[in-house]
Structure formats: structure tokens, C-alpha cells
Design a protein around this motif. Structure first.
Motif, PDB file in Angstrom:
ATOM      1  N   ASP A 144       0.834  -1.201   0.000  1.00 15.12           N
ATOM      2  CA  ASP A 144       0.000   0.000   0.000  1.00 15.12           C
ATOM      3  C   ASP A 144       0.867   1.249   0.000  1.00 15.12           C
ATOM      4  O   ASP A 144       0.586   2.215  -0.713  1.00 15.12           O
ATOM      5  CB  ASP A 144      -0.909  -0.015   1.225  1.00 15.12           C
ATOM      6  N   ARG A 145       1.935   1.236   0.795  1.00 12.73           N
ATOM      7  CA  ARG A 145       2.840   2.385   0.874  1.00 12.73           C
ATOM      8  C   ARG A 145       3.477   2.665  -0.479  1.00 12.73           C
ATOM      9  O   ARG A 145       3.552   3.813  -0.924  1.00 12.73           O
ATOM     10  CB  ARG A 145       3.926   2.103   1.930  1.00 12.73           C
ATOM     11  N   LYS A 155       1.953   6.395  -7.189  1.00 11.70           N
ATOM     12  CA  LYS A 155       0.961   7.340  -7.698  1.00 11.70           C
ATOM     13  C   LYS A 155       1.590   8.695  -7.971  1.00 11.70           C
ATOM     14  O   LYS A 155       1.305   9.339  -8.983  1.00 11.70           O
ATOM     15  CB  LYS A 155      -0.197   7.484  -6.707  1.00 11.70           C
ATOM     16  N   LEU A 156       2.468   9.134  -7.072  1.00 13.49           N
ATOM     17  CA  LEU A 156       3.149  10.404  -7.314  1.00 13.49           C
ATOM     18  C   LEU A 156       3.989  10.316  -8.586  1.00 13.49           C
ATOM     19  O   LEU A 156       3.978  11.233  -9.411  1.00 13.49           O
ATOM     20  CB  LEU A 156       4.018  10.770  -6.110  1.00 13.49           C
ATOM     21  N   LEU A 215      -0.395  -2.871  -7.596  1.00 11.88           N
ATOM     22  CA  LEU A 215      -0.035  -2.376  -6.268  1.00 11.88           C
ATOM     23  C   LEU A 215      -1.258  -1.990  -5.443  1.00 11.88           C
ATOM     24  O   LEU A 215      -1.295  -2.169  -4.236  1.00 11.88           O
ATOM     25  CB  LEU A 215       0.920  -1.176  -6.396  1.00 11.88           C
ATOM     26  N   SER A 216      -2.258  -1.424  -6.129  1.00 10.65           N
ATOM     27  CA  SER A 216      -3.456  -0.975  -5.404  1.00 10.65           C
ATOM     28  C   SER A 216      -4.497  -2.069  -5.254  1.00 10.65           C
ATOM     29  O   SER A 216      -5.535  -1.848  -4.619  1.00 10.65           O
ATOM     30  CB  SER A 216      -4.085   0.216  -6.145  1.00 10.65           C
ATOM     31  N   GLU A 217      -4.234  -3.233  -5.874  1.00 10.20           N
ATOM     32  CA  GLU A 217      -5.178  -4.353  -5.856  1.00 10.20           C
ATOM     33  C   GLU A 217      -6.552  -3.932  -6.372  1.00 10.20           C
ATOM     34  O   GLU A 217      -7.587  -4.370  -5.886  1.00 10.20           O
ATOM     35  CB  GLU A 217      -5.275  -4.943  -4.444  1.00 10.20           C
ATOM     36  N   ILE A 275      -6.375   4.680  -4.891  1.00  9.87           N
ATOM     37  CA  ILE A 275      -5.222   4.974  -4.048  1.00  9.87           C
ATOM     38  C   ILE A 275      -5.470   6.293  -3.332  1.00  9.87           C
ATOM     39  O   ILE A 275      -5.624   7.335  -3.975  1.00  9.87           O
ATOM     40  CB  ILE A 275      -3.936   5.046  -4.888  1.00  9.87           C
ATOM     41  N   ASN A 276      -5.525   6.257  -2.015  1.00 11.36           N
ATOM     42  CA  ASN A 276      -5.807   7.447  -1.224  1.00 11.36           C
ATOM     43  C   ASN A 276      -4.623   7.768  -0.314  1.00 11.36           C
ATOM     44  O   ASN A 276      -4.269   6.961   0.555  1.00 11.36           O
ATOM     45  CB  ASN A 276      -7.063   7.238  -0.370  1.00 11.36           C
ATOM     46  N   ILE A 277      -4.013   8.907  -0.539  1.00  4.58           N
ATOM     47  CA  ILE A 277      -2.933   9.372   0.325  1.00  4.58           C
ATOM     48  C   ILE A 277      -3.579  10.117   1.484  1.00  4.58           C
ATOM     49  O   ILE A 277      -4.282  11.113   1.279  1.00  4.58           O
ATOM     50  CB  ILE A 277      -1.966  10.285  -0.450  1.00  4.58           C
TER      51      ILE A 277
END
Length: 407
Positions: A163-164, A170-171, A390-392, A396-398
Motif C-alpha cells: 500500500d505504501r 501514484k506520485l 499495487l493498489s489491488e 489509491i488514497n494518500i
């Protein structure tokens, strides 16, 4: 501002001493005095204060207040609905959060839209190289940046590295999109949310006994730490592209730098610390990045997790040795040995033998009609596939953390 305490220095030494038990040679990690001049920054001037003693004077007190008030879960939930740069902020945000984000989302006065447009063309042509370098050079380098490795390992993100990494990826994805800083893009959103998350870590990590037992600093993620991480990205990428003899016109090189200069500003780095040119960037990296690279138990553990991300696909039988060989090829034998990455005769030799010719062929085809567009489509497919894995398949929420890693 308190200097590093003797207790902290002893703890740091003890942590490094533990590396001896792991059979790892640990170089000295003393940070050099800050001598880089702000005259070489995008601001052109500044106080010249060592960024080791500067954090985020706007975001830090705001997020500390949110944590103390118990408002972080509500703010995180509301900000999930803010996904585009030009989108109005969600209703119901606390006034102080709303005001901060409205200030933080404004691009710097020195932004050059022409350079950002050129950067899009650069990303289209070299997206594959950038993706590989962001992941296997910059990403793995983060595990031998001691302060960063410890901050990641002991913070909440260290408990779920997949998740990290999806949030970090994403960035890297958002900054490479054609509309990164445009109203319909997402890079500003990602940068501001990351800035808030960093502020949360600064408030929470000093409360972690595990982190305070090994960290030589009292507060994590200083402006200096942020610039060290920044250099592990664009500066390292450009150094590798030059080492691979990728022909990059000066116009494209300057545009790529500008893309990341804007990112640094949006992440809350003061303009007086952001290099104005590649020569200034390399000079700063020589002082604050290269000398601090070293192994830590936390970094070794994180590296193994990263190299094992493909185990869900092939149980790590093929993916782990390939990723390990790429790391050795990108970062060299010393770092690979620090991270206890075993040599793989097959993949090590294949990369040494064929990566150069692969680049030569790819570059030779670039002038052909539609080649950049075809490269971009293929590279974009790979990037989105990586994010999906990666996000399954989830968004994706930061978010601002509410606690540290549980042990």
C-alpha cells in the motif's frame, strides 16, 4: 533548535553496530555542514539556514491540531473526494484545512508552462526509462537512505509496504501525465496530500518508542530529508540517463528538471533549497545525498519486501532475482551487497550485455513516424498495470496517518 543529543548519537551508533552482526559493513553517516548557497536556488536568495533544522511551518501545526482534535478521520474521508487539481474542495472541511489547501494548491509564480509542455514530450519519449528508474533506482535507493528507511519502517506505512509503495507510485505516475499540473490533472492534489501526510508523520513518529530508540534526529522529514529524497528521484534519474548515453537535448533536460522543481515546491520545500540548474542539483546532491547512503536493519528489511512484491504472481521464483539484478545493475555492487541481494549469474549478465543495445535500438527508432506515440501507449499501459497491481484494483488514497506502526 536543539542539537543532536549525546543519547541520540549513542543510539544511532548502536543501531549501526547491530549491522556488524548482520555481516554488513556500515560506513559513517555523519551529516556534513550545510554549505550550499541559496543563490543557486530557484529563489536566487535565502537565509542559508541548514534545512536539517527546518520542517513545514504551515502544515505541521495544522496537522498536529487535527490529530489533537480527533478530526483526521473526517478530513481523510472528505479529501477522498478531492482528486483533480482544479476541483472545488469538498464541503465540510474544517476552515483551517480549507484555507491551508487553497494556499498550498497554488502553483509558484516562477512556473514555466512552456517547460512543462516540453516535459510532457520528454516523458512520452523516455517514459519506459523513467518508470524503471523511479522504481528500481530511486525506489531501492530509498532503502539505503537511513533516515528515510527508518521513517518508513516505523511509521504506519511500514506495516503494509504494498500500500505504501502504491502511494509513492501514484506520485511518480501523476507527475508523468500530460496534464500533471493542469486543472484536470492530479499532481497538485497528490503533492498537497503527501505534504499533509508528512506533517502527520512528523507529529506521530516521535511518539514511537521503536523509532526514538534508533533515530539520531528528534523530528523526522526535515527540509533536508525531503531534498535528499528529491535527489534520489530526478537527480539520480538524470545521472543514470547520462551514464547510459541517452541523447537528451538541453531543452528536454531543463524541462524535466522544471517538472520536479515545481513538485518540490508543491510538496512544501522552500524555494531557497530547490536547485535552479542541474549543476546546482548535482552540487547539492554531492553534499547531502551521496555521503549519507548506508545500510540499516530497517532498510534491509524494506528492500527484501520490495524485491518480494512479485511473489503473488510467481512466488518470487522469477520476479525476485530479476528485481535484484536490476537493483544491482542500477545502483551498483556496493548498495546491492549492503541490501544483501544475492548475485544472479543469468540476469546480472543479461542486463550488463543487453541493456545498452536495447537503449540504442529504442533511441534509433525514435525519429520514425508515430514512434513516440507508440512508446507512450506501451509505457502507459505498463504504468497503469503496475498501479493496478499495487493498489489491488482499489483507489489509491494518500491520507494523514493517525498512528504509528504496531509492534
Amino acid at each position: 533548535m536543539d542539537p543532536l543529543s549525546r543519547r541520540k548519537m549513542l543510539k544511532a551508533g548502536g543501531a549501526l553496530g547491530a549491522l556488524g552482526a548482520l555481516g554488513v559493513a556500515a560506513p559513517a553517516q555523519a551529516q556534513s555542514l550545510w554549505t550550499w548557497s541559496p543563490s543557486g536556488s530557484v529563489a536566487g536568495a535565502g537565509a542559508g539556514v541548514d534545512p536539517r533544522w527546518v520542517w513545514d511551518e504551515e502544515a505541521d501545526p495544522l496537522v498536529a491540531s487535527l490529530l489533537d482534535r480527533g478530526d483526521v478521520p473526517m478530513v481523510n474521508q472528505l479529501l477522498r473526494g478531492w482528486t483533480k487539481n482544479g476541483q472545488p474542495l469538498p464541503a465540510g472541511l474544517p476552515a483551517d484545512v480549507h484555507q491551508f489547501i487553497e494556499r498550498a494548491r497554488v502553483l509558484p509564480s516562477w512556473v514555466d508552462q512552456g517547460k512543462l509542455a516540453t516535459a510532457v514530450q520528454f516523458n512520452e519519449k523516455r517514459g519506459l526509462y523513467l518508470g524503471v528508474l523511479y522504481g528500481l533506482a530511486s525506489g531501492m535507493m530509498s532503502t539505503v537512505i537511513p533516515k528515510e528507511a527508518r521513517a518508513v519502517y516505523y511509521s504506519k506505512g511500514g506495516a503494509d509496504m504494498k500500500d505504501r509503495i502504491s502511494k509513492t507510485a501514484k506520485l511518480g505516475y501523476d507527475i508523468g501525465t500530460a496534464n500533471a499540473y493542469q486543472p484536470d490533472g492530479s499532481m497538485i492534489v497528490t503533492a498537497v496530500k503527501t505534504r499533509l501526510a508528512h506533517a502527520g508523520v512528523r507529529h506521530l513518529l516521535p511518539q514511537s518508542r521503536e523509532w526514538t530508540d534508533v533515530a539520531p534526529e528528534d523530528i523526522p522529514i526535515s527540509q533536508r530529508d525531503l531534498m535528499v529524497t528529491w535527489h534520489s528521484l530526478p537527480t539520480t534519474v538524470m545521472r543514470k540517463l547520462n551514464a547510459w548515453h541517452v541523447p537528451i537535448p538541453a531543452r528536454d533536460s531543463a524541462a524535466f528538471l522544471h517538472l520536479w522543481q515545481v513538485a518540490a515546491h508543491m510538496l512544501g520545500i522552500k524555494d531557497e533549497y530547490i536547485p535552479s540548474s542541474w549543476s546546482e542539483a548535482n552540487a547539492q546532491a554531492d553534499q547531502i545525498l551521496d555521503p549519507v547512503l548506508a545500510p540499516t536493519p530497517e532498510g534491509i528489511a524494506l528492500a527484501d519486501i520490495l524485491l518480494s512484491l512479485g511473489k503473488e504472481i510467481d512466488a518470487g521464483l522469477l520476479s525476485k532475482p530479476i528485481l535484484g539484478s536490476f537493483t544491482r545493475f542500477m545502483l551498483g555492487n556496493q548498495i546491492a551487497n549492503w541490501l544483501q541481494i544475492p548475485r544472479d549469474l543469468l540476469w546480472d549478465s543479461l542486463l550488463r550485455s543487453f541493456w545498452g543495445p536495447f537503449i540504442a535500438v529504442r533511441e534509433a527508432l525514435l525519429p520514425l513516424p508515430l514512434a513516440p506515440e507508440c512508446y507512450w501507449l506501451f509505457d502507459e499501459f505498463l504504468r497503469k498495470l503496475a498501479l493496478l497491481f499495487l493498489s489491488e484494483g482499489q483507489s489509491i488514497n494518500i491520507e494523514i496517518p493517525v498512528g504509528n506502526r504496531d509492534f
